[in-house]
Scaffold this motif. Sequence first.
Motif, PDB file in Angstrom:
ATOM      1  N   PHE A 362      13.837 -13.573  39.485  1.00 27.51           N
ATOM      2  CA  PHE A 362      13.950 -12.925  40.920  1.00 27.51           C
ATOM      3  C   PHE A 362      14.394 -11.562  41.352  1.00 27.51           C
ATOM      4  N   PHE A 363      15.789 -11.441  40.704  1.00 32.44           N
ATOM      5  CA  PHE A 363      16.577 -10.223  41.123  1.00 32.44           C
ATOM      6  C   PHE A 363      15.691  -9.090  40.463  1.00 32.44           C
ATOM      7  N   PRO A 364      15.201  -9.117  39.311  1.00 27.67           N
ATOM      8  CA  PRO A 364      14.447  -7.862  38.787  1.00 27.67           C
ATOM      9  C   PRO A 364      13.355  -7.321  39.551  1.00 27.67           C
ATOM     10  N   GLN A 365      12.801  -8.165  40.685  1.00 32.27           N
ATOM     11  CA  GLN A 365      11.858  -7.504  41.464  1.00 32.27           C
ATOM     12  C   GLN A 365      12.456  -6.995  42.773  1.00 32.27           C
ATOM     13  N   PHE A 366      13.990  -7.160  43.111  1.00 32.00           N
ATOM     14  CA  PHE A 366      14.581  -5.966  43.853  1.00 32.00           C
ATOM     15  C   PHE A 366      14.681  -4.946  43.116  1.00 32.00           C
ATOM     16  N   LEU A 367      15.129  -4.808  42.110  1.00 31.82           N
ATOM     17  CA  LEU A 367      15.353  -3.638  41.416  1.00 31.82           C
ATOM     18  C   LEU A 367      13.977  -2.804  41.240  1.00 31.82           C
ATOM     19  N   ARG A 368      13.114  -3.692  40.909  1.00 33.84           N
ATOM     20  CA  ARG A 368      11.687  -3.010  40.691  1.00 33.84           C
ATOM     21  C   ARG A 368      11.196  -2.046  42.004  1.00 33.84           C
ATOM     22  N   CYS A 369      11.361  -2.883  43.005  1.00 33.48           N
ATOM     23  CA  CYS A 369      11.195  -2.145  44.584  1.00 33.48           C
ATOM     24  C   CYS A 369      12.116  -1.374  45.155  1.00 33.48           C
ATOM     25  N   LYS A 370      13.234  -1.080  44.216  1.00 33.66           N
ATOM     26  CA  LYS A 370      14.554  -0.139  44.697  1.00 33.66           C
ATOM     27  C   LYS A 370      14.885  -0.990  45.883  1.00 33.66           C
ATOM     28  N   VAL A 371      15.176  -2.209  46.113  1.00 36.41           N
ATOM     29  CA  VAL A 371      15.370  -2.620  47.449  1.00 36.41           C
ATOM     30  C   VAL A 371      17.030  -2.289  47.806  1.00 36.41           C
ATOM     31  N   ASP A 372      17.753  -2.291  46.566  1.00 36.81           N
ATOM     32  CA  ASP A 372      19.097  -2.156  46.621  1.00 36.81           C
ATOM     33  C   ASP A 372      19.265  -0.485  47.076  1.00 36.81           C
ATOM     34  N   GLU A 373      18.760   0.419  46.348  1.00 34.70           N
ATOM     35  CA  GLU A 373      18.957   1.712  46.529  1.00 34.70           C
ATOM     36  C   GLU A 373      18.507   1.973  48.001  1.00 34.70           C
ATOM     37  N   ARG A 374      17.583   1.555  48.563  1.00 38.13           N
ATOM     38  CA  ARG A 374      17.113   1.911  49.868  1.00 38.13           C
ATOM     39  C   ARG A 374      17.918   1.303  51.062  1.00 38.13           C
ATOM     40  N   ALA A 375      18.510   0.108  50.687  1.00 38.99           N
ATOM     41  CA  ALA A 375      19.247  -0.609  51.356  1.00 38.99           C
ATOM     42  C   ALA A 375      20.509   0.164  51.547  1.00 38.99           C
ATOM     43  N   PHE A 376      21.224   0.800  50.770  1.00 32.95           N
ATOM     44  CA  PHE A 376      22.430   1.419  50.699  1.00 32.95           C
ATOM     45  C   PHE A 376      22.317   2.859  51.696  1.00 32.95           C
ATOM     46  N   GLU A 377      21.092   3.211  51.376  1.00 32.97           N
ATOM     47  CA  GLU A 377      20.687   4.620  51.878  1.00 32.97           C
ATOM     48  C   GLU A 377      20.667   3.993  53.625  1.00 32.97           C
ATOM     49  N   GLU A 378      20.096   3.008  53.988  1.00 31.87           N
ATOM     50  CA  GLU A 378      20.014   2.484  55.414  1.00 31.87           C
ATOM     51  C   GLU A 378      21.310   2.243  55.897  1.00 31.87           C
ATOM     52  N   TYR A 379      22.126   1.758  55.095  1.00 31.65           N
ATOM     53  CA  TYR A 379      23.736   1.451  55.666  1.00 31.65           C
ATOM     54  C   TYR A 379      24.242   2.654  56.029  1.00 31.65           C
ATOM     55  N   ALA A 380      24.099   3.772  55.086  1.00 27.52           N
ATOM     56  CA  ALA A 380      24.477   5.044  55.363  1.00 27.52           C
ATOM     57  C   ALA A 380      23.976   5.848  56.500  1.00 27.52           C
TER      58      ALA A 380
END
Length: 406
Positions: A362-380
């Motif tokens: 499941f979680f590899p798909q989050f990394l593949r879509c770069k959801v984590d990086e984009r989410a942190f940018e949105e938090y900033a």
Amino acid sequence: MEGEIVSLIKVWLPVFVCLSYCYAISKIVSRGLTRLLCVLPVVFIFLFLPLNLNSVHLRGTTAFFIAWLGNFKLLLFAFGKGPLCSDSSISLRRFVAVACTPIKISTRLEETLCAVSRKPIQDEAPYGQNKENPLEKPNSFHRSPPISHLNGKNKENPAPKKSKERQLLFPLKHAVIGVLLAILIRVYDYSEDIHPKIILLLYCFHIYFLLEIILAMVATLARALLGVELEPQFNEPYLTTSLQDFWGRRWNLMVTSILRPTVYNPTRHAATRFIGRKWASIAAILATFVVSGFMHELMFYYLGCMKPTWEVTWFFLLQGLCLAGEIVLKKAVFAAGRWRLPRLISGPLTLGFVMVTCFWLFFPQFLRCKVDERAFEEYAALGKFVKNVTRTLTYQFSTFFGIIAL
């Protein structure tokens, strides 16, 4: 950030218009194929609307609300079933809120409304089937306390007391979750010094905390605008005792309640003719998890606009197969009273299995879509936006009071 807010408004205005149209046709078009043909254009519009958003949070949330839950509710509505048809006198405001948000009006309130209108809200579930959670069947270990037919209240646990306790704990619980989420986001600043497996473990908590906060905000807004008591979307999943308990009673109950009438019940009914009632529920469970996997693949497509690898579908199929095996084992061993796994063992085993399979598929798909990086940018970006708004408001107020002082 300002542009994304404008895009959000442009997306949700058509949603309101489309649902108003559906509300209108409910008064003039009878349920069945004709109403389905009238609703299908709205279903296709809802599938494309989330693509107009760029924010991973706004696009993901909007896709979940309208492309999945909203469309499934509308398909049920076309045949006179589901939450949109539970009350024939439903208002436009409540119709729109129930259709496009993951809320479920408390069963007791629906029963009260139906008693007033003298119309049942739903057909009685087949014997041995849990209406609230299709993946969890009642047995000797899970039995509801008796209900008085005189006053409609639970004798052992009166509804008003339980509702009052829930209202008192609701803000405290989600305040704690909000603080934990904020701490978790700060921990990501040190992700370079943290083992990747630990980061994936933190993602488990992040998803749970984020879903709790989002759904709590929606529930609070709906409660304020509609004045109704809503059922919780999560039921302490960390206290689960089995896969059956986790997926059927504790995790994302709104999805469970939608998949039951759209996938589980029809599949179970059709499979009974071919493989018998004993094994029909197993086929229905597998079909439900496959559909859930497809819908999660669609959600990931909205997040990354990338070709699916079908790993998420395999994740849910694996969960369905293991859940089916668990049910068969319970019927063969536990129901006979010969042996039962202690809760202190079954709970950690269940959570461990779900987490390990999440790390794997499941979680590899989050990394593949770069959801984590984009989410942190949105938090900033959100933090910067809030800081600018606060600075502007402070300046405006100080200027206003300075003029008054003069």
